[in-house]
Write a protein that holds these residues in place. Sequence first.
Motif, PDB file in Angstrom:
ATOM      1  N   LEU A   1       1.199   2.133  -4.925  1.00 42.72           N
ATOM      2  CA  LEU A   1       0.388   1.583  -3.841  1.00 42.72           C
ATOM      3  C   LEU A   1       0.070   0.114  -4.101  1.00 42.72           C
ATOM      4  O   LEU A   1       0.112  -0.708  -3.186  1.00 42.72           O
ATOM      5  N   LYS A   2      -0.219  -0.229  -5.343  1.00 47.91           N
ATOM      6  CA  LYS A   2      -0.485  -1.635  -5.697  1.00 47.91           C
ATOM      7  C   LYS A   2       0.709  -2.515  -5.344  1.00 47.91           C
ATOM      8  O   LYS A   2       0.560  -3.590  -4.773  1.00 47.91           O
ATOM      9  N   LYS A   3       1.909  -2.069  -5.699  1.00 45.16           N
ATOM     10  CA  LYS A   3       3.126  -2.838  -5.393  1.00 45.16           C
ATOM     11  C   LYS A   3       3.338  -2.950  -3.885  1.00 45.16           C
ATOM     12  O   LYS A   3       3.743  -3.996  -3.383  1.00 45.16           O
ATOM     13  N   CYS A   4       3.084  -1.876  -3.172  1.00 40.92           N
ATOM     14  CA  CYS A   4       3.251  -1.868  -1.720  1.00 40.92           C
ATOM     15  C   CYS A   4       2.305  -2.882  -1.077  1.00 40.92           C
ATOM     16  O   CYS A   4       2.738  -3.725  -0.286  1.00 40.92           O
ATOM     17  N   VAL A   5       1.035  -2.812  -1.410  1.00 37.25           N
ATOM     18  CA  VAL A   5       0.035  -3.724  -0.845  1.00 37.25           C
ATOM     19  C   VAL A   5       0.361  -5.165  -1.230  1.00 37.25           C
ATOM     20  O   VAL A   5       0.297  -6.076  -0.404  1.00 37.25           O
ATOM     21  N   GLU A   6       0.736  -5.367  -2.483  1.00 35.23           N
ATOM     22  CA  GLU A   6       1.111  -6.707  -2.953  1.00 35.23           C
ATOM     23  C   GLU A   6       2.276  -7.265  -2.138  1.00 35.23           C
ATOM     24  O   GLU A   6       2.280  -8.430  -1.747  1.00 35.23           O
ATOM     25  N   SER A   7       3.265  -6.420  -1.845  1.00 38.46           N
ATOM     26  CA  SER A   7       4.427  -6.886  -1.081  1.00 38.46           C
ATOM     27  C   SER A   7       4.047  -7.225   0.360  1.00 38.46           C
ATOM     28  O   SER A   7       4.592  -8.177   0.931  1.00 38.46           O
ATOM     29  N   ILE A   8       3.129  -6.488   0.944  1.00 36.21           N
ATOM     30  CA  ILE A   8       2.671  -6.801   2.302  1.00 36.21           C
ATOM     31  C   ILE A   8       1.991  -8.160   2.311  1.00 36.21           C
ATOM     32  O   ILE A   8       2.287  -9.016   3.153  1.00 36.21           O
ATOM     33  N   LYS A   9       1.088  -8.363   1.366  1.00 38.38           N
ATOM     34  CA  LYS A   9       0.350  -9.629   1.316  1.00 38.38           C
ATOM     35  C   LYS A   9       1.262 -10.813   1.004  1.00 38.38           C
ATOM     36  O   LYS A   9       1.122 -11.888   1.574  1.00 38.38           O
ATOM     37  N   LYS A  10       2.203 -10.612   0.115  1.00 37.93           N
ATOM     38  CA  LYS A  10       3.090 -11.695  -0.322  1.00 37.93           C
ATOM     39  C   LYS A  10       4.149 -12.044   0.716  1.00 37.93           C
ATOM     40  O   LYS A  10       4.477 -13.222   0.896  1.00 37.93           O
ATOM     41  N   ASN A  11       4.690 -11.048   1.394  1.00 37.36           N
ATOM     42  CA  ASN A  11       5.882 -11.254   2.216  1.00 37.36           C
ATOM     43  C   ASN A  11       5.653 -11.197   3.722  1.00 37.36           C
ATOM     44  O   ASN A  11       6.612 -11.145   4.485  1.00 37.36           O
ATOM     45  N   SER A  12       4.403 -11.227   4.143  1.00 35.89           N
ATOM     46  CA  SER A  12       4.093 -11.195   5.576  1.00 35.89           C
ATOM     47  C   SER A  12       3.853 -12.597   6.110  1.00 35.89           C
ATOM     48  O   SER A  12       3.246 -13.429   5.444  1.00 35.89           O
ATOM     49  N   SER A  13       4.312 -12.825   7.317  1.00 30.92           N
ATOM     50  CA  SER A  13       4.059 -14.103   7.996  1.00 30.92           C
ATOM     51  C   SER A  13       2.805 -14.031   8.858  1.00 30.92           C
ATOM     52  O   SER A  13       2.245 -15.055   9.225  1.00 30.92           O
ATOM     53  N   PHE A  14       2.376 -12.821   9.204  1.00 36.06           N
ATOM     54  CA  PHE A  14       1.202 -12.616  10.040  1.00 36.06           C
ATOM     55  C   PHE A  14       0.126 -11.882   9.245  1.00 36.06           C
ATOM     56  O   PHE A  14       0.412 -11.281   8.209  1.00 36.06           O
ATOM     57  N   ASN A  15      -1.082 -11.900   9.773  1.00 32.27           N
ATOM     58  CA  ASN A  15      -2.187 -11.177   9.154  1.00 32.27           C
ATOM     59  C   ASN A  15      -2.166  -9.734   9.655  1.00 32.27           C
ATOM     60  O   ASN A  15      -2.167  -9.502  10.861  1.00 32.27           O
ATOM     61  N   HIS A  16      -2.169  -8.785   8.750  1.00 30.73           N
ATOM     62  CA  HIS A  16      -2.111  -7.369   9.100  1.00 30.73           C
ATOM     63  C   HIS A  16      -3.323  -6.632   8.541  1.00 30.73           C
ATOM     64  O   HIS A  16      -3.908  -7.037   7.540  1.00 30.73           O
ATOM     65  N   GLN A  17      -3.656  -5.551   9.191  1.00 30.24           N
ATOM     66  CA  GLN A  17      -4.697  -4.652   8.721  1.00 30.24           C
ATOM     67  C   GLN A  17      -4.003  -3.562   7.903  1.00 30.24           C
ATOM     68  O   GLN A  17      -3.076  -2.909   8.393  1.00 30.24           O
ATOM     69  N   ILE A  18      -4.438  -3.368   6.667  1.00 34.12           N
ATOM     70  CA  ILE A  18      -3.854  -2.357   5.785  1.00 34.12           C
ATOM     71  C   ILE A  18      -4.879  -1.241   5.619  1.00 34.12           C
ATOM     72  O   ILE A  18      -6.004  -1.492   5.179  1.00 34.12           O
ATOM     73  N   ILE A  19      -4.490  -0.011   5.990  1.00 35.54           N
ATOM     74  CA  ILE A  19      -5.417   1.120   5.941  1.00 35.54           C
ATOM     75  C   ILE A  19      -4.760   2.308   5.228  1.00 35.54           C
ATOM     76  O   ILE A  19      -4.125   3.155   5.867  1.00 35.54           O
ATOM     77  N   PRO A  20      -4.893   2.405   3.921  1.00 32.59           N
ATOM     78  CA  PRO A  20      -4.390   3.595   3.239  1.00 32.59           C
ATOM     79  C   PRO A  20      -5.294   4.801   3.513  1.00 32.59           C
ATOM     80  O   PRO A  20      -6.490   4.655   3.756  1.00 32.59           O
ATOM     81  N   HIS A  21      -4.695   5.982   3.481  1.00 31.60           N
ATOM     82  CA  HIS A  21      -5.484   7.213   3.429  1.00 31.60           C
ATOM     83  C   HIS A  21      -5.280   7.795   2.042  1.00 31.60           C
ATOM     84  O   HIS A  21      -4.154   8.070   1.627  1.00 31.60           O
ATOM     85  N   VAL A  22      -6.375   7.988   1.337  1.00 29.56           N
ATOM     86  CA  VAL A  22      -6.348   8.465  -0.045  1.00 29.56           C
ATOM     87  C   VAL A  22      -6.585   9.971  -0.070  1.00 29.56           C
ATOM     88  O   VAL A  22      -7.652  10.445   0.319  1.00 29.56           O
ATOM     89  N   ASN A  23      -5.578  10.713  -0.519  1.00 28.52           N
ATOM     90  CA  ASN A  23      -5.731  12.134  -0.808  1.00 28.52           C
ATOM     91  C   ASN A  23      -6.125  12.251  -2.268  1.00 28.52           C
ATOM     92  O   ASN A  23      -5.407  11.783  -3.146  1.00 28.52           O
ATOM     93  N   GLU A  24      -7.264  12.813  -2.545  1.00 31.77           N
ATOM     94  CA  GLU A  24      -7.869  12.959  -3.868  1.00 31.77           C
ATOM     95  C   GLU A  24      -8.263  11.603  -4.443  1.00 31.77           C
ATOM     96  O   GLU A  24      -9.416  11.260  -4.445  1.00 31.77           O
ATOM     97  N   GLY A  25      -7.331  10.838  -4.958  1.00 31.79           N
ATOM     98  CA  GLY A  25      -7.660   9.524  -5.504  1.00 31.79           C
ATOM     99  C   GLY A  25      -8.285   9.577  -6.881  1.00 31.79           C
ATOM    100  O   GLY A  25      -9.073   8.706  -7.246  1.00 31.79           O
ATOM    101  N   SER A  26      -7.902  10.554  -7.663  1.00 31.37           N
ATOM    102  CA  SER A  26      -8.482  10.697  -9.004  1.00 31.37           C
ATOM    103  C   SER A  26      -7.827   9.781 -10.037  1.00 31.37           C
ATOM    104  O   SER A  26      -8.165   9.849 -11.217  1.00 31.37           O
ATOM    105  N   ASP A  27      -6.939   8.911  -9.607  1.00 32.04           N
ATOM    106  CA  ASP A  27      -6.199   8.034 -10.518  1.00 32.04           C
ATOM    107  C   ASP A  27      -6.657   6.576 -10.463  1.00 32.04           C
ATOM    108  O   ASP A  27      -5.973   5.695 -10.976  1.00 32.04           O
TER     109      ASP A  27
END
Length: 102
Positions: free
Chosen positions: A15-41
């Motif tokens: 997820l960190k890599k995914c979010v990082e790639s969105i922020k780094k490689n986007s030309s526009f501003n996007h809303q990022i909304i993950p849904h966390v199942n459990e999230g114990s990590d």
Amino acid sequence: MFSIIIPTFNNVKYLKKCVESIKKNSSFNHQIIPHVNEGSDGTINFLEDNNLEYTHTSYNSGICFGMNMAAKKSKYAYILYAHDDFYFCPNWDVVLKNEVDK
């Protein structure tokens, strides 16, 4: 531009890599909304430390329920569904916007 909803299930490393790639490689501003199942990590800590919106269930609610929760927070006309192990390439959003505009 796009509201990007991302299901994740104890997969903070990707997820960190995914979010990082969105922020780094986007030309526009996007809303990022993950849904966390459990999230114990540490996923929730990562999202909060990075000021990202998210939805959360303390159990594995499955993709459909989680994506509907995340989609309800969308503020843009277009919702993009992604997975936590996606990597967004440079200018991905320009190409997608051009196709949408056609």
